[in-house]
Enzyme design. Structure first.
Site, PDB file in Angstrom:
ATOM      1  CG  ASP A  67     -50.246 -28.443 -25.165  1.00 16.16           C
ATOM      2  OD1 ASP A  67     -50.995 -29.032 -25.684  1.00 16.16           O
ATOM      3  OD2 ASP A  67     -48.946 -28.430 -25.831  1.00 16.16           O
ATOM      4  CD  GLU A 142     -41.830 -22.905 -27.212  1.00 15.91           C
ATOM      5  OE1 GLU A 142     -41.207 -23.881 -27.816  1.00 15.91           O
ATOM      6  OE2 GLU A 142     -42.711 -22.353 -27.711  1.00 15.91           O
TER       7      GLU A 142
HETATM    8  C1  F6R Z   1     -49.682 -29.888 -28.947  1.00 14.34           C
HETATM    9  C2  F6R Z   1     -48.248 -29.744 -28.704  1.00 14.34           C
HETATM   10  C3  F6R Z   1     -47.064 -29.528 -29.437  1.00 14.34           C
HETATM   11  C4  F6R Z   1     -47.028 -30.020 -30.741  1.00 14.34           C
HETATM   12  C5  F6R Z   1     -45.903 -29.602 -31.623  1.00 14.34           C
HETATM   13  C6  F6R Z   1     -46.143 -30.193 -33.008  1.00 14.34           C
HETATM   14  O1  F6R Z   1     -50.213 -30.424 -28.013  1.00 14.34           O
HETATM   15  O2  F6R Z   1     -48.089 -30.164 -27.375  1.00 14.34           O
HETATM   16  O3  F6R Z   1     -45.928 -29.991 -28.818  1.00 14.34           O
HETATM   17  O4  F6R Z   1     -46.998 -31.434 -30.642  1.00 14.34           O
HETATM   18  O5  F6R Z   1     -45.831 -28.242 -31.621  1.00 14.34           O
HETATM   19  O6  F6R Z   1     -47.023 -29.805 -33.639  1.00 14.34           O
HETATM   20  P1  F6R Z   1     -47.388 -30.528 -35.131  1.00 14.34           P
HETATM   21  O7  F6R Z   1     -47.678 -31.969 -34.957  1.00 14.34           O
HETATM   22  O8  F6R Z   1     -48.569 -29.418 -35.636  1.00 14.34           O
HETATM   23  O9  F6R Z   1     -46.188 -30.327 -35.982  1.00 14.34           O
END
Ligand code: F6R
Length: 235
Positions: A67, A142
């Protein structure tokens, strides 16, 4: 889905890096699907160490990211392109032309999404690395009433915007939209590893053992034949 628990973040990251190393060793021209966020940083650090010790070669590897924020360009220090270059690509001798991140500044978003999805189909993802949002999102899919199949533009949920605001000076600076691979795009990967720290324990349990529902997007992974969840006790 296979679950492997670790005591520390360091152990989890090392194990994740070994899976990537094995994939690249077995198939030097492999395609890695990559994630940003805090969780995979340790895995990337481990891979950089392996590269510096001549234990892995990225010269023939292609990568494709999950993303990118909509409305900021790759030079913005909070863009996912910037994150990937700084935390990984700049340090592993990969060809930048072999690294794909959606263009958050594309004038024609529909075209950008279609071309991104076509690229996923063309190159195929051998190993997809995932993190998970507090609300169960993977990529930026989401919770909603359906599983989006393809790469698309998405409105970020309030909780995601709040979670992401830790990297921005003000809440109002946080992008509210993103381009993300769809759930269907992620499910096309041959193998998936999902990394999560202790604070995600509850949502991981829901995703792995609860109902398969778009209210918990990661729950769809129960239908994928090759998913390993790596979780550590540390936050
Ligand atoms: C990032 C992504 C998101 C993150 C998720 C968790 O490219 O696609 O789905 O993996 O928001 O983020 P962290 O690792 O910061 O808790």
């Amino acid at each position: 889905m296979k679950l492997i628990k670790f005591k520390t973040y360091a152990e989890m990251s090392e194990y994740g890096a070994k899976i990537v190393q094995k994939t690249v060793k077995e198939k030097p021209k492999c395609v890695l699907g990559l994630a940003t966020g805090s969780t995979p940083l340790g895995l990337y650090e481990n891979l950089i160490k392996k590269y510096n010790n001549n234990c892995i070669y990225f010269g023939d590897v292609k990568t494709i990211n999950l993303d990118e924020y909509y409305g900021i360009d790759g030079k913005h220090d909070q863009s996912y392109r910037y994150y990937m270059n700084k935390n990984f690509f700049d340090k592993i001798g990969i060809l930048y032309a072999n690294t794909f991140v959606p263009n958050g500044m594309a004038e024609n978003i529909e075209k950008e999404c279609k071309e991104y999805e076509d690229r996923i189909d063309e190159i195929g993802i051998d190993l997809q690395i995932l993190g998970i949002g507090n609300n169960g999102h993977i990529g930026f899919n989401e919770p909603c009433n359906h599983f989006p199949s393809k790469t698309h533009l998405v409105d970020l949920s309030e909780s995601t915007i709040r979670a992401n605001s830790r990297f921005f000076a003000n809440l109002s600076d946080v992008p509210t939209k993103a381009i993300t691979m769809g759930i269907g795009s992620i499910m096309k990967a041959k193998k998936i590893i999902l990394l999560a720290t202790g604070k995600k324990k509850e949502i991981i349990e829901k995703a792995m053992y609860g109902d398969v529902t778009p209210e918990v997007p990661a729950s769809i992974l129960q239908f994928h034949p090759n998913v390993t969840v790596l979780i550590c006790e540390e936050m």
